[in-house]
Design a protein around this motif. Sequence first.
Motif, PDB file in Angstrom:
ATOM      1  N   LEU A 198       0.846  -1.189   0.000  1.00  0.00           N
ATOM      2  CA  LEU A 198       0.000   0.000   0.000  1.00  0.00           C
ATOM      3  C   LEU A 198       0.885   1.243   0.000  1.00  0.00           C
ATOM      4  CD1 LEU A 198       0.251   0.989   3.198  1.00  0.00           C
ATOM      5  CD2 LEU A 198      -1.347  -0.884   3.528  1.00  0.00           C
ATOM      6  N   ARG A 199       0.260   2.361  -0.314  1.00  0.00           N
ATOM      7  CA  ARG A 199       0.980   3.633  -0.300  1.00  0.00           C
ATOM      8  C   ARG A 199       0.390   4.515   0.784  1.00  0.00           C
ATOM      9  NH1 ARG A 199       0.297   4.831  -5.164  1.00  0.00           N
ATOM     10  NH2 ARG A 199      -1.297   6.450  -5.040  1.00  0.00           N
ATOM     11  N   VAL A 200       1.262   5.112   1.600  1.00  0.00           N
ATOM     12  CA  VAL A 200       0.846   5.939   2.735  1.00  0.00           C
ATOM     13  C   VAL A 200       1.418   7.336   2.540  1.00  0.00           C
ATOM     14  CG1 VAL A 200       0.808   6.147   5.240  1.00  0.00           C
ATOM     15  CG2 VAL A 200       0.958   3.894   4.194  1.00  0.00           C
ATOM     16  N   THR A 201       0.558   8.348   2.652  1.00  0.00           N
ATOM     17  CA  THR A 201       0.971   9.737   2.460  1.00  0.00           C
ATOM     18  C   THR A 201       0.587  10.564   3.672  1.00  0.00           C
ATOM     19  OG1 THR A 201       0.652   9.524   0.072  1.00  0.00           O
ATOM     20  CG2 THR A 201       0.765  11.760   0.961  1.00  0.00           C
ATOM     21  N   SER A 213       5.554  13.326   3.021  1.00  0.00           N
ATOM     22  CA  SER A 213       6.267  12.070   2.791  1.00  0.00           C
ATOM     23  C   SER A 213       5.300  11.039   2.217  1.00  0.00           C
ATOM     24  CB  SER A 213       6.862  11.525   4.095  1.00  0.00           C
ATOM     25  OG  SER A 213       7.900  12.363   4.571  1.00  0.00           O
ATOM     26  N   THR A 214       5.809  10.238   1.307  1.00  0.00           N
ATOM     27  CA  THR A 214       5.023   9.151   0.725  1.00  0.00           C
ATOM     28  C   THR A 214       5.838   7.872   0.836  1.00  0.00           C
ATOM     29  OG1 THR A 214       3.909  10.639  -0.820  1.00  0.00           O
ATOM     30  CG2 THR A 214       3.871   8.288  -1.337  1.00  0.00           C
ATOM     31  N   PHE A 215       5.218   6.842   1.394  1.00  0.00           N
ATOM     32  CA  PHE A 215       5.887   5.566   1.615  1.00  0.00           C
ATOM     33  C   PHE A 215       5.128   4.453   0.891  1.00  0.00           C
ATOM     34  CE2 PHE A 215       6.700   8.174   5.351  1.00  0.00           C
ATOM     35  CZ  PHE A 215       8.073   8.050   5.531  1.00  0.00           C
ATOM     36  N   THR A 216       5.869   3.577   0.236  1.00  0.00           N
ATOM     37  CA  THR A 216       5.311   2.309  -0.226  1.00  0.00           C
ATOM     38  C   THR A 216       5.681   1.274   0.817  1.00  0.00           C
ATOM     39  OG1 THR A 216       5.545   2.932  -2.554  1.00  0.00           O
ATOM     40  CG2 THR A 216       5.259   0.594  -2.057  1.00  0.00           C
ATOM     41  N   VAL A 217       4.665   0.662   1.408  1.00  0.00           N
ATOM     42  CA  VAL A 217       4.869  -0.216   2.556  1.00  0.00           C
ATOM     43  C   VAL A 217       4.357  -1.612   2.227  1.00  0.00           C
ATOM     44  CG1 VAL A 217       4.352  -0.589   5.002  1.00  0.00           C
ATOM     45  CG2 VAL A 217       4.594   1.736   4.109  1.00  0.00           C
ATOM     46  N   ARG A 218       5.113  -2.606   2.647  1.00  0.00           N
ATOM     47  CA  ARG A 218       4.674  -3.991   2.525  1.00  0.00           C
ATOM     48  C   ARG A 218       4.313  -4.482   3.916  1.00  0.00           C
ATOM     49  NH1 ARG A 218       7.966  -8.993  -0.415  1.00  0.00           N
ATOM     50  NH2 ARG A 218       6.193 -10.443  -0.523  1.00  0.00           N
ATOM     51  N   HIS A 275      10.101  -1.415  -5.735  1.00  0.00           N
ATOM     52  CA  HIS A 275      11.162  -2.377  -5.414  1.00  0.00           C
ATOM     53  C   HIS A 275      12.392  -2.145  -6.287  1.00  0.00           C
ATOM     54  CE1 HIS A 275       9.365  -5.216  -2.486  1.00  0.00           C
ATOM     55  NE2 HIS A 275       8.221  -4.801  -3.003  1.00  0.00           N
ATOM     56  N   LEU A 276      12.187  -1.823  -7.561  1.00  0.00           N
ATOM     57  CA  LEU A 276      13.333  -1.581  -8.439  1.00  0.00           C
ATOM     58  C   LEU A 276      14.103  -0.335  -8.025  1.00  0.00           C
ATOM     59  CD1 LEU A 276      11.952  -2.416 -12.005  1.00  0.00           C
ATOM     60  CD2 LEU A 276      13.602  -3.726 -10.656  1.00  0.00           C
ATOM     61  N   LYS A 277      13.390   0.737  -7.675  1.00  0.00           N
ATOM     62  CA  LYS A 277      14.067   1.969  -7.274  1.00  0.00           C
ATOM     63  C   LYS A 277      14.909   1.756  -6.018  1.00  0.00           C
ATOM     64  CE  LYS A 277      10.740   5.230  -9.278  1.00  0.00           C
ATOM     65  NZ  LYS A 277       9.669   6.210  -8.984  1.00  0.00           N
ATOM     66  N   THR A 278      14.399   0.939  -5.118  1.00  0.00           N
ATOM     67  CA  THR A 278      15.163   0.663  -3.902  1.00  0.00           C
ATOM     68  C   THR A 278      16.367  -0.224  -4.205  1.00  0.00           C
ATOM     69  OG1 THR A 278      13.197   0.863  -2.516  1.00  0.00           O
ATOM     70  CG2 THR A 278      15.049  -0.384  -1.610  1.00  0.00           C
ATOM     71  N   SER A 279      16.195  -1.176  -5.122  1.00  0.00           N
ATOM     72  CA  SER A 279      17.255  -2.134  -5.394  1.00  0.00           C
ATOM     73  C   SER A 279      18.357  -1.581  -6.276  1.00  0.00           C
ATOM     74  CB  SER A 279      16.667  -3.388  -6.045  1.00  0.00           C
ATOM     75  OG  SER A 279      17.673  -4.314  -6.346  1.00  0.00           O
ATOM     76  N   VAL A 304       9.267  -0.180   1.638  1.00  0.00           N
ATOM     77  CA  VAL A 304       9.919  -0.573   0.399  1.00  0.00           C
ATOM     78  C   VAL A 304      10.595   0.627  -0.259  1.00  0.00           C
ATOM     79  CG1 VAL A 304       9.569  -1.555  -1.900  1.00  0.00           C
ATOM     80  CG2 VAL A 304       8.259  -2.435   0.061  1.00  0.00           C
ATOM     81  N   HIS A 305       9.884   1.769  -0.269  1.00  0.00           N
ATOM     82  CA  HIS A 305      10.419   2.950  -0.922  1.00  0.00           C
ATOM     83  C   HIS A 305       9.784   4.185  -0.297  1.00  0.00           C
ATOM     84  CE1 HIS A 305      10.909   5.920  -4.278  1.00  0.00           C
ATOM     85  NE2 HIS A 305      12.121   5.394  -4.257  1.00  0.00           N
ATOM     86  N   ALA A 306      10.536   5.283  -0.253  1.00  0.00           N
ATOM     87  CA  ALA A 306      10.038   6.523   0.336  1.00  0.00           C
ATOM     88  C   ALA A 306      10.457   7.706  -0.515  1.00  0.00           C
ATOM     89  CB  ALA A 306      10.559   6.689   1.765  1.00  0.00           C
ATOM     90  N   THR A 307       9.566   8.680  -0.619  1.00  0.00           N
ATOM     91  CA  THR A 307       9.883   9.951  -1.263  1.00  0.00           C
ATOM     92  C   THR A 307       9.440  11.073  -0.341  1.00  0.00           C
ATOM     93  OG1 THR A 307       7.752   9.980  -2.437  1.00  0.00           O
ATOM     94  CG2 THR A 307       9.648   9.033  -3.601  1.00  0.00           C
ATOM     95  N   HIS A 308      10.168  12.183  -0.385  1.00  0.00           N
ATOM     96  CA  HIS A 308       9.885  13.287   0.534  1.00  0.00           C
ATOM     97  C   HIS A 308       9.924  14.619  -0.210  1.00  0.00           C
ATOM     98  CE1 HIS A 308      10.570  10.480   3.876  1.00  0.00           C
ATOM     99  NE2 HIS A 308      11.660  10.086   3.223  1.00  0.00           N
ATOM    100  N   THR A 309       9.047  15.507   0.195  1.00  0.00           N
ATOM    101  CA  THR A 309       9.135  16.912  -0.183  1.00  0.00           C
ATOM    102  C   THR A 309       9.341  17.701   1.106  1.00  0.00           C
ATOM    103  OG1 THR A 309       6.751  17.308   0.008  1.00  0.00           O
ATOM    104  CG2 THR A 309       7.562  16.516  -2.124  1.00  0.00           C
TER     105      THR A 309
END
Length: 228
Positions: free
Chosen positions: A159-162, A185-190, A218-222, A176-181
Amino acid sequence: MVRPTAGEYRVGGRVVLLAQDKPLYRTFRVADMLNFGRHTNLVWDQQRALGWLERFGVPLDRRCDKLSGGQQAQVALAVALGACPSLLLLDEPLANLDPVARKAVTGELLGEVAETGMTVLLSTHVVAELAGVGDHLLLLANGRSILDGDTEDLLAQHLRVTGPRADRPPLDGEVVHATHTARQSTFTVRGLLGPATPLDAPGWTVHPVTLEDVVLAHLKTSIGETGL
């Protein structure tokens, strides 16, 4: 073609590989390619191959080197299907097709799977091709598996959490992945929390994800944001 270092595979039936370069004899007419397939395969279904070409309007009397890239791909697929595979291995099969044709070909392939019980193993870099198609996803990066499982199960796990700028989201699970302004913050969470479950945290929202969202996270993190 390359001796494995470990593991095994078992296949009951015929295996057909359609490589990325869509191997065709360029001076052959389309009809000649089907005739070639008929003479080089122990099992051959001429009507199945002809039906595929008819559905996509590929002329039988034209030389392969006079066809568009998309039509050449259709001829290669017709020859592959005419061989009646139990397992069809496809390496970037839709690369030469426009978006409309890709969707049509994918639908026809799924029809073939439903009708014959054939298994299709699809290798692609175009994530959009995977949506609504595969039962199982294997995601590779840097020569190793980074995600492996039933497609629907993997979607349900992510899921994605903002919310407000933060180092972590207000829930348990693997980030899994996070982006920030500056403010958000937006997180992709497993994890196990479903997208319909509200968060007991002011300012935070939960959103469902698409298969493309999961793969890219997953690709961006890896391999990093810029890819390989």
